[in-house]
Design a protein around this motif. Structure first.
Motif, PDB file in Angstrom:
ATOM      1  N   ARG A  16     -30.811  41.251  16.082  1.00 40.83           N
ATOM      2  CA  ARG A  16     -30.165  41.009  14.783  1.00 40.83           C
ATOM      3  C   ARG A  16     -29.838  42.329  14.085  1.00 40.83           C
ATOM      4  O   ARG A  16     -28.757  42.481  13.507  1.00 40.83           O
ATOM      5  CB  ARG A  16     -31.068  40.149  13.896  1.00 40.83           C
ATOM      6  CG  ARG A  16     -31.171  38.715  14.340  1.00 40.83           C
ATOM      7  CD  ARG A  16     -32.010  37.882  13.357  1.00 40.83           C
ATOM      8  NE  ARG A  16     -32.424  36.653  13.983  1.00 40.83           N
ATOM      9  CZ  ARG A  16     -33.549  36.506  14.690  1.00 40.83           C
ATOM     10  NH1 ARG A  16     -34.389  37.516  14.820  1.00 40.83           N
ATOM     11  NH2 ARG A  16     -33.834  35.350  15.234  1.00 40.83           N
ATOM     12  N   VAL A  19     -26.771  44.018  15.698  1.00 40.59           N
ATOM     13  CA  VAL A  19     -25.516  43.373  15.297  1.00 40.59           C
ATOM     14  C   VAL A  19     -25.227  43.637  13.824  1.00 40.59           C
ATOM     15  O   VAL A  19     -24.074  43.890  13.441  1.00 40.59           O
ATOM     16  CB  VAL A  19     -25.559  41.861  15.610  1.00 40.59           C
ATOM     17  CG1 VAL A  19     -24.340  41.148  15.054  1.00 40.59           C
ATOM     18  CG2 VAL A  19     -25.668  41.647  17.110  1.00 40.59           C
ATOM     19  N   VAL A  44     -25.722  36.617  10.661  1.00 40.85           N
ATOM     20  CA  VAL A  44     -26.541  37.432  11.576  1.00 40.85           C
ATOM     21  C   VAL A  44     -28.017  37.121  11.358  1.00 40.85           C
ATOM     22  O   VAL A  44     -28.758  36.856  12.309  1.00 40.85           O
ATOM     23  CB  VAL A  44     -26.277  38.946  11.373  1.00 40.85           C
ATOM     24  CG1 VAL A  44     -27.368  39.786  12.023  1.00 40.85           C
ATOM     25  CG2 VAL A  44     -24.919  39.336  11.923  1.00 40.85           C
ATOM     26  N   LEU A  53     -25.012  35.613  17.919  1.00 39.18           N
ATOM     27  CA  LEU A  53     -24.796  36.996  17.494  1.00 39.18           C
ATOM     28  C   LEU A  53     -23.556  37.583  18.154  1.00 39.18           C
ATOM     29  O   LEU A  53     -22.798  38.321  17.524  1.00 39.18           O
ATOM     30  CB  LEU A  53     -26.027  37.854  17.831  1.00 39.18           C
ATOM     31  CG  LEU A  53     -27.303  37.522  17.066  1.00 39.18           C
ATOM     32  CD1 LEU A  53     -28.464  38.329  17.614  1.00 39.18           C
ATOM     33  CD2 LEU A  53     -27.109  37.785  15.585  1.00 39.18           C
TER      34      LEU A  53
END
Length: 141
Positions: A16, A19, A44, A53
């Protein structure tokens, strides 16, 4: 009963964050508006699976692969004894040439030429080792 959907992989916090950094970078580059950044960041941090994602950054350009850095590092010297031997030979020859130049009292510093080529050969050796490390496991030779 056979599952027709492939197994989904749960997203980790590191996934996470990676991203989220990509989305924030795209926003700072002007690729996304502030509203788009906020919306994507919300998705996200709410994502549970890695495929969710992936969809959030599918329309963004991929970052350029990192360029190899300077080939000579302490880790490389520890990993490759041949480089340590090469460095020791370069230093020993350099000392001998400089001592000979000093003892003979020559005005012109002629050892600069062989020292230059010795140093070049050492850095070429380090670059070749670095390239071979990136291609696969080191093969002793």
């Amino acid at each position: 009963m056979e599952d027709s959907h492939p197994a989904r992989i749960r997203a980790a916090d590191a996934d996470r964050e990676r991203v989220a950094t990509a989305v924030q970078t795209a926003g700072s580059e002007g690729r996304l508006t502030l509203d788009e950044v906020e919306e994507r960041l919300t998705h996200v941090y709410a994502a549970r699976f890695t495929d969710e994602l992936t969809a959030l950054t599918a329309d963004l350009p991929r970052p350029a692969p990192p360029r190899p850095g300077f080939p000579l590092t302490a880790a490389m010297l520890r990993r490759h004894p041949a480089l340590r031997v090469h460095a020791a030979v370069v230093v020993a020859v350099a000392v001998l040439l400089i001592v000979r130049w000093a003892v003979l009292g020559a005005g012109f510093f002629w050892p600069a030429f062989p020292l230059f080529w010795l140093t070049v050969s050492f850095f070429v050796h380090a670059r070749v080792r670095s390239a071979r490390d990136r291609l696969g496991p080191a093969v002793p030779y």
